[in-house]
Design a protein around this motif. Sequence first.
Motif, PDB file in Angstrom:
ATOM      1  N   GLU A  58       4.249  12.428  -7.533  1.00 27.40           N
ATOM      2  CA  GLU A  58       5.035  11.606  -8.454  1.00 27.40           C
ATOM      3  C   GLU A  58       6.398  11.231  -7.892  1.00 27.40           C
ATOM      4  O   GLU A  58       7.054  10.314  -8.382  1.00 27.40           O
ATOM      5  CB  GLU A  58       5.186  12.311  -9.812  1.00 27.40           C
ATOM      6  CG  GLU A  58       6.039  13.558  -9.784  1.00 27.40           C
ATOM      7  CD  GLU A  58       5.307  14.842  -9.401  1.00 27.40           C
ATOM      8  OE1 GLU A  58       5.893  15.926  -9.608  1.00 27.40           O
ATOM      9  OE2 GLU A  58       4.169  14.778  -8.887  1.00 27.40           O
ATOM     10  N   HIS A  59       6.845  11.944  -6.854  1.00 30.03           N
ATOM     11  CA  HIS A  59       8.142  11.669  -6.243  1.00 30.03           C
ATOM     12  C   HIS A  59       8.032  10.791  -5.001  1.00 30.03           C
ATOM     13  O   HIS A  59       9.051  10.469  -4.388  1.00 30.03           O
ATOM     14  CB  HIS A  59       8.846  12.973  -5.875  1.00 30.03           C
ATOM     15  CG  HIS A  59       9.105  13.849  -7.051  1.00 30.03           C
ATOM     16  ND1 HIS A  59       9.979  13.519  -8.064  1.00 30.03           N
ATOM     17  CD2 HIS A  59       8.577  15.041  -7.398  1.00 30.03           C
ATOM     18  CE1 HIS A  59       9.987  14.478  -8.971  1.00 30.03           C
ATOM     19  NE2 HIS A  59       9.140  15.411  -8.592  1.00 30.03           N
ATOM     20  N   LEU A  60       6.820  10.420  -4.629  1.00 26.50           N
ATOM     21  CA  LEU A  60       6.615   9.593  -3.444  1.00 26.50           C
ATOM     22  C   LEU A  60       6.596   8.119  -3.830  1.00 26.50           C
ATOM     23  O   LEU A  60       6.176   7.764  -4.927  1.00 26.50           O
ATOM     24  CB  LEU A  60       5.293   9.961  -2.766  1.00 26.50           C
ATOM     25  CG  LEU A  60       5.181  11.382  -2.239  1.00 26.50           C
ATOM     26  CD1 LEU A  60       3.764  11.643  -1.718  1.00 26.50           C
ATOM     27  CD2 LEU A  60       6.217  11.637  -1.146  1.00 26.50           C
ATOM     28  N   PRO A  61       7.015   7.253  -2.910  1.00 25.05           N
ATOM     29  CA  PRO A  61       6.922   5.821  -3.191  1.00 25.05           C
ATOM     30  C   PRO A  61       5.459   5.391  -3.202  1.00 25.05           C
ATOM     31  O   PRO A  61       4.596   6.101  -2.656  1.00 25.05           O
ATOM     32  CB  PRO A  61       7.679   5.191  -2.013  1.00 25.05           C
ATOM     33  CG  PRO A  61       7.563   6.188  -0.907  1.00 25.05           C
ATOM     34  CD  PRO A  61       7.561   7.533  -1.583  1.00 25.05           C
ATOM     35  N   GLU A  67      -0.649   2.235   4.800  1.00 25.20           N
ATOM     36  CA  GLU A  67      -1.475   3.266   4.159  1.00 25.20           C
ATOM     37  C   GLU A  67      -2.691   2.636   3.489  1.00 25.20           C
ATOM     38  O   GLU A  67      -3.793   3.181   3.564  1.00 25.20           O
ATOM     39  CB  GLU A  67      -0.647   4.045   3.142  1.00 25.20           C
ATOM     40  CG  GLU A  67       0.399   4.931   3.786  1.00 25.20           C
ATOM     41  CD  GLU A  67       1.182   5.699   2.770  1.00 25.20           C
ATOM     42  OE1 GLU A  67       0.920   6.904   2.616  1.00 25.20           O
ATOM     43  OE2 GLU A  67       2.052   5.087   2.102  1.00 25.20           O
ATOM     44  N   LYS A  68      -2.488   1.514   2.841  1.00 30.78           N
ATOM     45  CA  LYS A  68      -3.615   0.844   2.191  1.00 30.78           C
ATOM     46  C   LYS A  68      -4.672   0.442   3.215  1.00 30.78           C
ATOM     47  O   LYS A  68      -5.872   0.615   2.988  1.00 30.78           O
ATOM     48  CB  LYS A  68      -3.123  -0.379   1.408  1.00 30.78           C
ATOM     49  CG  LYS A  68      -2.322  -0.007   0.180  1.00 30.78           C
ATOM     50  CD  LYS A  68      -1.768  -1.235  -0.511  1.00 30.78           C
ATOM     51  CE  LYS A  68      -0.916  -0.840  -1.706  1.00 30.78           C
ATOM     52  NZ  LYS A  68      -0.298  -2.007  -2.350  1.00 30.78           N
ATOM     53  N   ARG A  69      -4.238  -0.068   4.356  1.00 37.26           N
ATOM     54  CA  ARG A  69      -5.169  -0.492   5.400  1.00 37.26           C
ATOM     55  C   ARG A  69      -5.893   0.709   6.021  1.00 37.26           C
ATOM     56  O   ARG A  69      -7.107   0.679   6.216  1.00 37.26           O
ATOM     57  CB  ARG A  69      -4.429  -1.271   6.486  1.00 37.26           C
ATOM     58  CG  ARG A  69      -5.365  -1.798   7.576  1.00 37.26           C
ATOM     59  CD  ARG A  69      -4.624  -2.441   8.713  1.00 37.26           C
ATOM     60  NE  ARG A  69      -3.910  -1.385   9.431  1.00 37.26           N
ATOM     61  CZ  ARG A  69      -2.753  -1.545  10.047  1.00 37.26           C
ATOM     62  NH1 ARG A  69      -2.153  -2.704  10.047  1.00 37.26           N
ATOM     63  NH2 ARG A  69      -2.171  -0.545  10.681  1.00 37.26           N
ATOM     64  N   GLN A  70      -5.161   1.774   6.321  1.00 35.47           N
ATOM     65  CA  GLN A  70      -5.758   2.918   7.014  1.00 35.47           C
ATOM     66  C   GLN A  70      -6.566   3.836   6.095  1.00 35.47           C
ATOM     67  O   GLN A  70      -7.574   4.397   6.516  1.00 35.47           O
ATOM     68  CB  GLN A  70      -4.677   3.752   7.716  1.00 35.47           C
ATOM     69  CG  GLN A  70      -4.040   3.065   8.890  1.00 35.47           C
ATOM     70  CD  GLN A  70      -5.028   2.795  10.008  1.00 35.47           C
ATOM     71  OE1 GLN A  70      -6.002   3.512  10.218  1.00 35.47           O
ATOM     72  NE2 GLN A  70      -4.803   1.704  10.722  1.00 35.47           N
ATOM     73  N   LEU A  71      -6.113   4.014   4.875  1.00 34.71           N
ATOM     74  CA  LEU A  71      -6.735   5.000   3.990  1.00 34.71           C
ATOM     75  C   LEU A  71      -7.735   4.406   3.010  1.00 34.71           C
ATOM     76  O   LEU A  71      -8.655   5.102   2.571  1.00 34.71           O
ATOM     77  CB  LEU A  71      -5.658   5.773   3.230  1.00 34.71           C
ATOM     78  CG  LEU A  71      -4.726   6.598   4.114  1.00 34.71           C
ATOM     79  CD1 LEU A  71      -3.599   7.189   3.281  1.00 34.71           C
ATOM     80  CD2 LEU A  71      -5.490   7.683   4.848  1.00 34.71           C
ATOM     81  N   GLY A  72      -7.558   3.164   2.628  1.00 33.14           N
ATOM     82  CA  GLY A  72      -8.504   2.514   1.709  1.00 33.14           C
ATOM     83  C   GLY A  72      -8.756   3.344   0.462  1.00 33.14           C
ATOM     84  O   GLY A  72      -7.830   3.717  -0.258  1.00 33.14           O
ATOM     85  N   ALA A  82       1.355  10.998   6.455  1.00 36.49           N
ATOM     86  CA  ALA A  82       2.618  11.730   6.556  1.00 36.49           C
ATOM     87  C   ALA A  82       3.674  10.929   7.311  1.00 36.49           C
ATOM     88  O   ALA A  82       4.861  11.035   7.008  1.00 36.49           O
ATOM     89  CB  ALA A  82       2.388  13.077   7.234  1.00 36.49           C
ATOM     90  N   CYS A  83       3.253  10.104   8.252  1.00 35.27           N
ATOM     91  CA  CYS A  83       4.218   9.326   9.042  1.00 35.27           C
ATOM     92  C   CYS A  83       4.912   8.236   8.233  1.00 35.27           C
ATOM     93  O   CYS A  83       5.925   7.689   8.670  1.00 35.27           O
ATOM     94  CB  CYS A  83       3.541   8.722  10.265  1.00 35.27           C
ATOM     95  SG  CYS A  83       2.369   7.380   9.904  1.00 35.27           S
ATOM     96  N   GLN A  84       4.391   7.931   7.061  1.00 38.05           N
ATOM     97  CA  GLN A  84       4.962   6.867   6.246  1.00 38.05           C
ATOM     98  C   GLN A  84       5.796   7.391   5.078  1.00 38.05           C
ATOM     99  O   GLN A  84       6.249   6.622   4.242  1.00 38.05           O
ATOM    100  CB  GLN A  84       3.846   5.951   5.716  1.00 38.05           C
ATOM    101  CG  GLN A  84       3.059   5.271   6.816  1.00 38.05           C
ATOM    102  CD  GLN A  84       3.940   4.388   7.682  1.00 38.05           C
ATOM    103  OE1 GLN A  84       4.537   3.428   7.190  1.00 38.05           O
ATOM    104  NE2 GLN A  84       4.041   4.713   8.967  1.00 38.05           N
ATOM    105  N   LEU A  85       6.008   8.693   5.026  1.00 38.68           N
ATOM    106  CA  LEU A  85       6.713   9.310   3.895  1.00 38.68           C
ATOM    107  C   LEU A  85       8.024   9.943   4.334  1.00 38.68           C
ATOM    108  O   LEU A  85       8.064  10.712   5.289  1.00 38.68           O
ATOM    109  CB  LEU A  85       5.824  10.387   3.253  1.00 38.68           C
ATOM    110  CG  LEU A  85       4.439   9.931   2.800  1.00 38.68           C
ATOM    111  CD1 LEU A  85       3.659  11.129   2.286  1.00 38.68           C
ATOM    112  CD2 LEU A  85       4.547   8.842   1.746  1.00 38.68           C
TER     113      LEU A  85
END
Length: 101
Positions: A58-61, A67-72, A82-85
Amino acid sequence: MPRVVLHKNGQIYADEVKDNANLVVQAGIRKFPFPNLRYQCGMGKCSTCACRVLAGAEHLPPPNWKEKRQLGERLDAGYRLACQLWLTHDLEIAQDDTVTA
């Protein structure tokens, strides 16, 4: 300072990180969660650092386009890169060697 708990292969690693820290950057400079966090490119291109958020989501953007492209669909299961947070609150994550990109 945010407290991070990392679950990996039946082990639990926990420590505090500086406010606004990125876990992949931290590991890259040999600070917690080094050497336990699995990562590679650090730029959202490979998804090697994918982890499931157990607490603190809930505290993450919201997930970014990388992330959408890699994780789907894994985003719906609570996975993030983790690299995007950059952390400003406590976070509990899980990363298994059995999880693949």
